[in-house]
Structures are given as C-alpha cells and as structure tokens.
Design a protein around this motif. Structure first.
Motif, PDB file in Angstrom:
ATOM      1  N   VAL A 170     -20.388  17.026  -3.374  1.00 53.16           N
ATOM      2  CA  VAL A 170     -20.962  18.128  -2.408  1.00 53.16           C
ATOM      3  C   VAL A 170     -20.098  18.523  -1.915  1.00 53.16           C
ATOM      4  O   VAL A 170     -18.915  17.984  -1.520  1.00 53.16           O
ATOM      5  N   GLY A 171     -20.130  20.303  -1.777  1.00 52.55           N
ATOM      6  CA  GLY A 171     -19.295  21.139  -1.577  1.00 52.55           C
ATOM      7  C   GLY A 171     -20.255  21.712  -0.073  1.00 52.55           C
ATOM      8  O   GLY A 171     -21.047  21.889  -0.235  1.00 52.55           O
ATOM      9  N   VAL A 172     -19.414  22.141   0.777  1.00 52.30           N
ATOM     10  CA  VAL A 172     -19.874  23.200   1.700  1.00 52.30           C
ATOM     11  C   VAL A 172     -19.666  24.882   1.444  1.00 52.30           C
ATOM     12  O   VAL A 172     -18.318  24.905   1.553  1.00 52.30           O
ATOM     13  N   MET A 173     -19.838  25.758   1.769  1.00 59.43           N
ATOM     14  CA  MET A 173     -19.281  27.129   2.133  1.00 59.43           C
ATOM     15  C   MET A 173     -19.524  27.160   3.301  1.00 59.43           C
ATOM     16  O   MET A 173     -21.090  27.356   3.879  1.00 59.43           O
ATOM     17  N   VAL A 174     -18.789  27.862   4.165  1.00 59.85           N
ATOM     18  CA  VAL A 174     -18.676  27.877   5.317  1.00 59.85           C
ATOM     19  C   VAL A 174     -19.378  29.498   5.552  1.00 59.85           C
ATOM     20  O   VAL A 174     -17.933  30.579   5.506  1.00 59.85           O
ATOM     21  N   ALA A 175     -20.191  29.699   5.904  1.00 55.53           N
ATOM     22  CA  ALA A 175     -20.458  31.114   5.797  1.00 55.53           C
ATOM     23  C   ALA A 175     -21.896  32.071   6.343  1.00 55.53           C
ATOM     24  O   ALA A 175     -22.098  31.059   6.912  1.00 55.53           O
TER      25      ALA A 175
ATOM     26  N   ALA B 121     -19.233  15.983   2.277  1.00 55.51           N
ATOM     27  CA  ALA B 121     -18.562  16.673   1.709  1.00 55.51           C
ATOM     28  C   ALA B 121     -16.994  16.163   1.144  1.00 55.51           C
ATOM     29  O   ALA B 121     -16.687  15.673   1.642  1.00 55.51           O
ATOM     30  N   GLN B 122     -16.895  17.072   0.001  1.00 57.83           N
ATOM     31  CA  GLN B 122     -15.374  16.443  -0.806  1.00 57.83           C
ATOM     32  C   GLN B 122     -15.031  18.324  -0.627  1.00 57.83           C
ATOM     33  O   GLN B 122     -13.490  18.099  -0.969  1.00 57.83           O
ATOM     34  N   SER B 123     -15.620  19.162  -0.555  1.00 60.43           N
ATOM     35  CA  SER B 123     -15.332  20.182  -1.083  1.00 60.43           C
ATOM     36  C   SER B 123     -15.894  21.400  -0.380  1.00 60.43           C
ATOM     37  O   SER B 123     -16.841  21.070   0.513  1.00 60.43           O
ATOM     38  N   ALA B 124     -15.236  22.418   0.130  1.00 65.47           N
ATOM     39  CA  ALA B 124     -15.606  23.793   0.593  1.00 65.47           C
ATOM     40  C   ALA B 124     -14.923  24.827   0.668  1.00 65.47           C
ATOM     41  O   ALA B 124     -13.807  25.371  -0.195  1.00 65.47           O
ATOM     42  N   ALA B 125     -15.624  25.871   1.218  1.00 68.71           N
ATOM     43  CA  ALA B 125     -14.781  27.132   0.458  1.00 68.71           C
ATOM     44  C   ALA B 125     -15.890  28.296   1.606  1.00 68.71           C
ATOM     45  O   ALA B 125     -16.261  27.605   2.564  1.00 68.71           O
ATOM     46  N   TYR B 126     -15.460  28.839   2.370  1.00 69.19           N
ATOM     47  CA  TYR B 126     -15.637  30.338   3.000  1.00 69.19           C
ATOM     48  C   TYR B 126     -15.584  31.347   2.767  1.00 69.19           C
ATOM     49  O   TYR B 126     -15.184  32.115   1.756  1.00 69.19           O
TER      50      TYR B 126
ATOM     51  N   GLY C 247      -9.025  15.973   4.495  1.00 69.22           N
ATOM     52  CA  GLY C 247      -9.287  15.931   2.818  1.00 69.22           C
ATOM     53  C   GLY C 247      -9.573  16.407   1.363  1.00 69.22           C
ATOM     54  O   GLY C 247     -10.672  15.860   0.841  1.00 69.22           O
ATOM     55  N   LEU C 248     -10.363  17.859   2.454  1.00 69.31           N
ATOM     56  CA  LEU C 248     -11.161  18.402   1.643  1.00 69.31           C
ATOM     57  C   LEU C 248     -10.559  19.079   0.674  1.00 69.31           C
ATOM     58  O   LEU C 248      -9.788  20.132   0.250  1.00 69.31           O
ATOM     59  N   LYS C 249     -10.502  19.462   0.007  1.00 69.93           N
ATOM     60  CA  LYS C 249     -10.685  20.129  -1.759  1.00 69.93           C
ATOM     61  C   LYS C 249     -11.148  21.893  -1.293  1.00 69.93           C
ATOM     62  O   LYS C 249     -12.547  21.699  -1.284  1.00 69.93           O
ATOM     63  N   GLN C 250     -10.043  22.268  -1.586  1.00 67.24           N
ATOM     64  CA  GLN C 250     -10.913  23.978  -1.582  1.00 67.24           C
ATOM     65  C   GLN C 250     -11.056  24.773  -3.443  1.00 67.24           C
ATOM     66  O   GLN C 250     -10.648  24.644  -4.003  1.00 67.24           O
ATOM     67  N   ARG C 251     -12.559  25.735  -3.098  1.00 64.00           N
ATOM     68  CA  ARG C 251     -13.033  26.245  -3.531  1.00 64.00           C
ATOM     69  C   ARG C 251     -13.620  24.602  -5.047  1.00 64.00           C
ATOM     70  O   ARG C 251     -12.906  25.242  -6.393  1.00 64.00           O
ATOM     71  N   GLU C 252     -13.621  23.554  -4.949  1.00 62.53           N
ATOM     72  CA  GLU C 252     -13.585  22.874  -6.089  1.00 62.53           C
ATOM     73  C   GLU C 252     -14.822  23.136  -7.107  1.00 62.53           C
ATOM     74  O   GLU C 252     -15.838  22.864  -6.776  1.00 62.53           O
TER      75      GLU C 252
ATOM     76  N   ARG D  36      -6.000  29.016   8.625  1.00 64.27           N
ATOM     77  CA  ARG D  36      -6.363  27.779   9.139  1.00 64.27           C
ATOM     78  C   ARG D  36      -7.600  27.269   8.712  1.00 64.27           C
ATOM     79  O   ARG D  36      -7.934  25.561   8.746  1.00 64.27           O
ATOM     80  N   PHE D  37      -7.847  28.035   7.280  1.00 61.26           N
ATOM     81  CA  PHE D  37      -8.929  26.800   6.802  1.00 61.26           C
ATOM     82  C   PHE D  37      -8.400  26.222   5.838  1.00 61.26           C
ATOM     83  O   PHE D  37      -9.169  25.108   5.709  1.00 61.26           O
ATOM     84  N   SER D  38      -7.689  26.500   5.567  1.00 60.42           N
ATOM     85  CA  SER D  38      -6.370  26.038   4.390  1.00 60.42           C
ATOM     86  C   SER D  38      -6.144  24.686   4.907  1.00 60.42           C
ATOM     87  O   SER D  38      -6.036  23.189   5.159  1.00 60.42           O
TER      88      SER D  38
END
Length: 156
Positions: free
Chosen positions: A25-30, A53-58, A129-134, A120-122
C-alpha cells in the motif's frame, strides 16, 4: 477531507486491511495547500505508516482554469484571513500564476517554498521508513480476462 469521500479514519482502516491481506500500500498526500494543509503532512504520513503504508508521494494543489475561480471563492468564504497568503504562496511556486501545467513542475511547483515542502516530505519519509514514489510489481498470474460472447452466463 473531500466531500463524498471516505473519512480519514476509513481510509486508514482500508490501508490496514490491504496491508493485512499482504497487498503493498502506498499513500498520496494531496492536495497540499500551502498555509492551510501543509502543516499536516508529517502527521498524515505517520498515521499512514502506523496503518501499514509502505510508500508515499505528494501533490501540490493545482488550479487549472476551470478550478481557479471556484477555489478562490471557496477560500474567501472559508478562510478569508488566510486567502491572500495562500494565493501568494501558490503563485510563488507557480511562477506568479495560479497554475503551471508544465509536466514535471505541476505536481510540485518551483522555488523556495516548493523546495522546503520537498525536503520536509523526504525527511519525514526517511524518518518513518517510507519509500518515495515506489512502483510495486504485482503478481498478475492469477488474473483471468472475462469471457465475452453471445451465450448467457450461468447462474450457478
């Protein structure tokens, strides 16, 4: 949260259920709205991680032509004391305009404040421990395309 969408608590439960079922599962902060919602970014990411959640993007708020007047009206009605500040920050990240449709820029913006949001996001992703844009690879071997044809489907 957005009207007619799941509540944040329901979204976090869905993340947890998917994670428990072994689905990445990934999340989008938007959308991140400067001055109004950007302060919630780290808290949202922490709650998403706690749910599995394991990954995230915004994505930074975008105001294409058909939305810019509607957003300005909403902002003036709901946050009149912050309206000028919000638009000033957005325009600073959009080259002085309400929107910038250029690919690669429209999701994040440019300039000092956009760089600050990115850092800040990074930093939050690294700390949590979240991957970015996985991009996840999925097992598609169990997928079976539907059978179409003139015959009626069986009820049993």
């Amino acid at each position: 949260h957005d009207p007619r969408t799941a509540s944040p608590a329901a979204g976090l439960r869905a993340i947890g259920n998917l994670h428990e079922a072994g689905i990445p599962v990934g999340v989008m902060v938007a959308p991140i709205i400067p001055v109004l919602t950007d302060h919630e970014m780290e808290r949202i990411l922490a709650a998403a991680v706690a749910s599995g959640a394991q990954s995230a993007a915004y994505v930074l708020l975008r105001l294409p032509y058909e939305l810019k007047d509607l957003f300005r009206e909403w902002l003036q009605t709901n946050e009149p004391l912050k309206a000028k500040h919000v638009m000033s920050r957005l325009q600073a990240m959009r080259g002085g305009k309400d929107n910038d449709a250029r690919f690669g820029v429209r999701q994040r913006g440019e300039g000092e404040y956009a760089a600050l949001l990115s850092r800040r996001f990074s930093a939050a992703c690294t700390r949590l421990g979240l991957k970015q844009r996985e991009r996840f690879s999925h097992n598609v071997t169990l997928f079976r395309p539907p059978v179409f044809g003139p015959e009626q489907l069986s009820l049993l």
